[in-house]
Design an enzyme around this catalytic site. Structure first.
Site, PDB file in Angstrom:
ATOM      1  N   GLU A 128       0.822  -1.216   0.000  1.00  0.00           N
ATOM      2  CA  GLU A 128       0.000   0.000   0.000  1.00  0.00           C
ATOM      3  C   GLU A 128       0.851   1.260   0.000  1.00  0.00           C
ATOM      4  O   GLU A 128       0.420   2.310  -0.466  1.00  0.00           O
ATOM      5  CB  GLU A 128      -0.928   0.007   1.230  1.00  0.00           C
ATOM      6  CG  GLU A 128      -2.373  -0.184   0.868  1.00  0.00           C
ATOM      7  CD  GLU A 128      -3.321  -0.173   2.051  1.00  0.00           C
ATOM      8  OE1 GLU A 128      -4.448  -0.627   1.854  1.00  0.00           O
ATOM      9  OE2 GLU A 128      -2.958   0.267   3.156  1.00  0.00           O
ATOM     10  N   HIS A 134       7.752 -26.519  -1.420  1.00  0.00           N
ATOM     11  CA  HIS A 134       7.128 -27.603  -2.174  1.00  0.00           C
ATOM     12  C   HIS A 134       5.969 -27.108  -3.020  1.00  0.00           C
ATOM     13  O   HIS A 134       5.139 -27.885  -3.470  1.00  0.00           O
ATOM     14  CB  HIS A 134       6.708 -28.718  -1.210  1.00  0.00           C
ATOM     15  CG  HIS A 134       7.895 -29.358  -0.561  1.00  0.00           C
ATOM     16  ND1 HIS A 134       8.359 -30.601  -0.929  1.00  0.00           N
ATOM     17  CD2 HIS A 134       8.754 -28.891   0.382  1.00  0.00           C
ATOM     18  CE1 HIS A 134       9.439 -30.874  -0.206  1.00  0.00           C
ATOM     19  NE2 HIS A 134       9.701 -29.861   0.592  1.00  0.00           N
ATOM     20  N   LYS A 151     -14.271   0.243  -3.905  1.00  0.00           N
ATOM     21  CA  LYS A 151     -15.362   0.628  -3.001  1.00  0.00           C
ATOM     22  C   LYS A 151     -16.441   1.388  -3.770  1.00  0.00           C
ATOM     23  O   LYS A 151     -17.626   1.141  -3.595  1.00  0.00           O
ATOM     24  CB  LYS A 151     -14.835   1.539  -1.881  1.00  0.00           C
ATOM     25  CG  LYS A 151     -13.906   0.863  -0.905  1.00  0.00           C
ATOM     26  CD  LYS A 151     -13.565   1.827   0.221  1.00  0.00           C
ATOM     27  CE  LYS A 151     -12.401   1.327   1.043  1.00  0.00           C
ATOM     28  NZ  LYS A 151     -11.859   2.331   1.950  1.00  0.00           N
TER      29      LYS A 151
HETATM   30  O1  PA5 Z   1      -3.589   1.073   5.831  1.00  0.00           O
HETATM   31  C1  PA5 Z   1      -4.693   1.498   5.635  1.00  0.00           C
HETATM   32  O2  PA5 Z   1      -4.948   2.698   5.743  1.00  0.00           O
HETATM   33  C2  PA5 Z   1      -5.848   0.587   5.280  1.00  0.00           C
HETATM   34  O3  PA5 Z   1      -5.477  -0.712   5.096  1.00  0.00           O
HETATM   35  C3  PA5 Z   1      -6.882   0.614   6.386  1.00  0.00           C
HETATM   36  O4  PA5 Z   1      -6.274   0.202   7.578  1.00  0.00           O
HETATM   37  C4  PA5 Z   1      -8.064  -0.270   6.056  1.00  0.00           C
HETATM   38  O5  PA5 Z   1      -8.606   0.096   4.831  1.00  0.00           O
HETATM   39  C5  PA5 Z   1      -9.118  -0.161   7.131  1.00  0.00           C
HETATM   40  O6  PA5 Z   1      -9.594   1.147   7.235  1.00  0.00           O
HETATM   41  P1  PA5 Z   1     -10.399   1.618   8.476  1.00  0.00           P
HETATM   42  O7  PA5 Z   1      -9.520   1.474   9.666  1.00  0.00           O
HETATM   43  O8  PA5 Z   1     -10.741   3.045   8.191  1.00  0.00           O
HETATM   44  O9  PA5 Z   1     -11.627   0.745   8.590  1.00  0.00           O
END
Ligand code: PA5
Length: 445
Positions: free
Chosen positions: A287, A308, A422
């Site tokens: 990310e 494996h 989303k």
């Molecule tokens: O690293 C990030 O920002 C994302 O992976 C969030 O943690 C994830 O989308 C969950 O979001 P939220 O905590 O707003 O539910």
């Protein structure tokens, strides 16, 4: 202290090439320290370890005790950064089989809110039917559909099963200070709640209550976890010379490999307890770096298991990969290979040896084979699986990621790409406010 060894990358990228990244790494460290780079409103994690107070930790421990006293099972509801850190630490430190035994010393931690599988959620509600359970609802935005949906189910079941008063005691919210549905619910229902700081993104939040509360409930020492992170914060700070700073060397090496055509980094362990450290790391690096059509692809394997399955690809597939191996120096238990008179399996040559000695030879043999096959190898050695080492490892990867992202030239602290699915999902589900998107997406089907 955990240590880094890049010797087995040097036949692929020279020491000079790696050292050539020093100015960029220095610049990245300054951007982090002085908040002068992209995404500088999300740097709250940088000095988090050294700024957590004993009061903060004690408060988390007190809440953990309430859940430990009143629950057999605690469900951590969260997705991405809102559950992976807790799961990584809990699974790294837990006995692999205790949760299957009747006699337990801590509540069993299970996870929800990270998928929308009806079967998973049904089976979870069935499993919880006869259990005294509590819930930690973790969502920074407080609006994530996967988590909100699971929490809706869990809240109702907890209230129905345990009564409103007990539910209020064993449901905890970890969310934004003011915004989002999770905050509104927590305030209205009077749940104990914790704030995820505005300046700490989800994937960097493991050392906030997001990670610390579930970890404390599972029975692990969060003081030691933080102490490990503090030690690494010092070791990887802006004042540490480049060649002595493990995060700086890691960031420089992986960027040098990337520029030489190694586009995929595979995080490797030889201990299945580290599986979720892999998962946490994949999110952290994926990310943070995968944007603007660049970034190392973070993959992960558990060895020997995946030797494996993926072993063939790694040994002889396209030469675009490098490996980063997490090696545990000392295991926590002793088990020797028994001698067997009949020796039908031919294993008597191992009799009397520690199982870990066999594992270490598998590790060394694999390293040599993969390097011979054209796969550079970075090695991270952790002294043993305990809170201190895991705290060090978490912070090492966090700051290594911040540095790497800036060296790559991206904003390591945003995740604009996560929104695309989303928007489509909401349009397909006719969510209020998405009318135009709904029409557009229906026309495409
Ligand atoms: O690293 C990030 O920002 C994302 O992976 C969030 O943690 C994830 O989308 C969950 O979001 P939220 O905590 O707003 O539910």
């Amino acid at each position: 202290m955990i240590s880094l060894n890049i010797e087995k990358t040097l036949q692929f990228v020279s020491k000079e090439t790696i050292n050539g990244f020093e100015p960029k790494v220095k610049d990245a460290l300054e951007k982090l320290e002085y908040g002068s780079g992209k995404g500088n409103d999300f740097l709250g994690w940088l000095h988090l370890p050294s700024s957590i107070t004993q009061e903060d930790l004690n408060d988390i421990k007190n809440t953990a005790q309430v859940l430990r006293d009143n629950c057999e099972v605690v469900v951590v509801a969260g997705i991405g950064g809102s559950y992976l850190g807790a799961r990584a630490v809990i699974e790294a430190l837990s006995n692999s089989f205790t949760w299957l035994q009747d006699k337990k010393t801590a509540p069993v931690i299970i996870y929800a809110g990270h998928n929308i599988s009806e079967d998973y959620l049904f089976e979870m509600t069935e499993f919880l039917k006869d259990k005294k359970f509590g819930v930690i609802n973790i969502s920074k935005s407080g609006t994530t559909t996967e988590t909100a949906l699971a929490f809706r189910l869990l809240k109702k079941q907890c209230e129905d099963q345990r009564g409103k008063e007990m539910a209020q005691k064993v449901i905890v919210a970890i969310t934004d200070a003011t915004k989002g549905a999770a905050r509104i619910t927590a305030d209205q229902e009077g749940y104990k709640s914790y704030i995820i700081p505005d300046n700490v993104g989800g994937r960097f939040s493991v050392l906030t209550p997001v990670g610390l509360l579930p970890i404390a409930i599972a029975g692990f020492d969060i003081d030691k976890l933080i102490a490990g992170a503090v030690a690494m914060e010092k070791a990887c700070g802006i004042n540490t010379p480049f060649e002595e700073n493990p995060a700086a060397i890691y960031a420089a090496t992986r960027n040098a490999l990337y520029e030489s055509g190694k586009k995929i980094e595979i995080l490797v362990n030889f201990c299945p307890k580290l599986h979720y450290v892999n998962e946490w790391w994949k999110q952290l690096y994926g990310e943070s770096e995968g944007k603007e059509h660049k970034g190392i692809f973070p993959a992960a394997v558990d060895f020997s298991t995946d030797l494996h399955s993926m072993g063939q690809w790694i040994q002889e597939g396209e030469r675009t990969i490098f490996e980063t191996v997490i090696s545990v120096d000392k295991v926590n238990h002793e088990l020797k290979v028994p001698s067997d008179e009949a020796n039908l399996d031919g294993l008597n040559y191992l009799a009397g040896k520690r199982v870990d000695e066999v594992n270490k030879m598998a590790e060394l043999g694999t390293q040599l084979a993969h390097v011979d096959g054209g796969v550079p190898n970075i090695r991270i050695v952790i002294p043993s699986l305990n809170e201190q080492s895991i705290g060090e490892l978490l912070y090492f990867f966090e700051i290594g990621c911040g540095i790497s992202g800036y060296v790559l030239g991206v904003n390591p602290f945003d995740q604009p790409g996560v929104e695309a699915y989303k928007k489509n999902m909401f349009a397909l589900l006719n969510k209020p406010g998405y009318e135009e998107d709904s029409k557009a997406i229906q026309a495409r089907l």
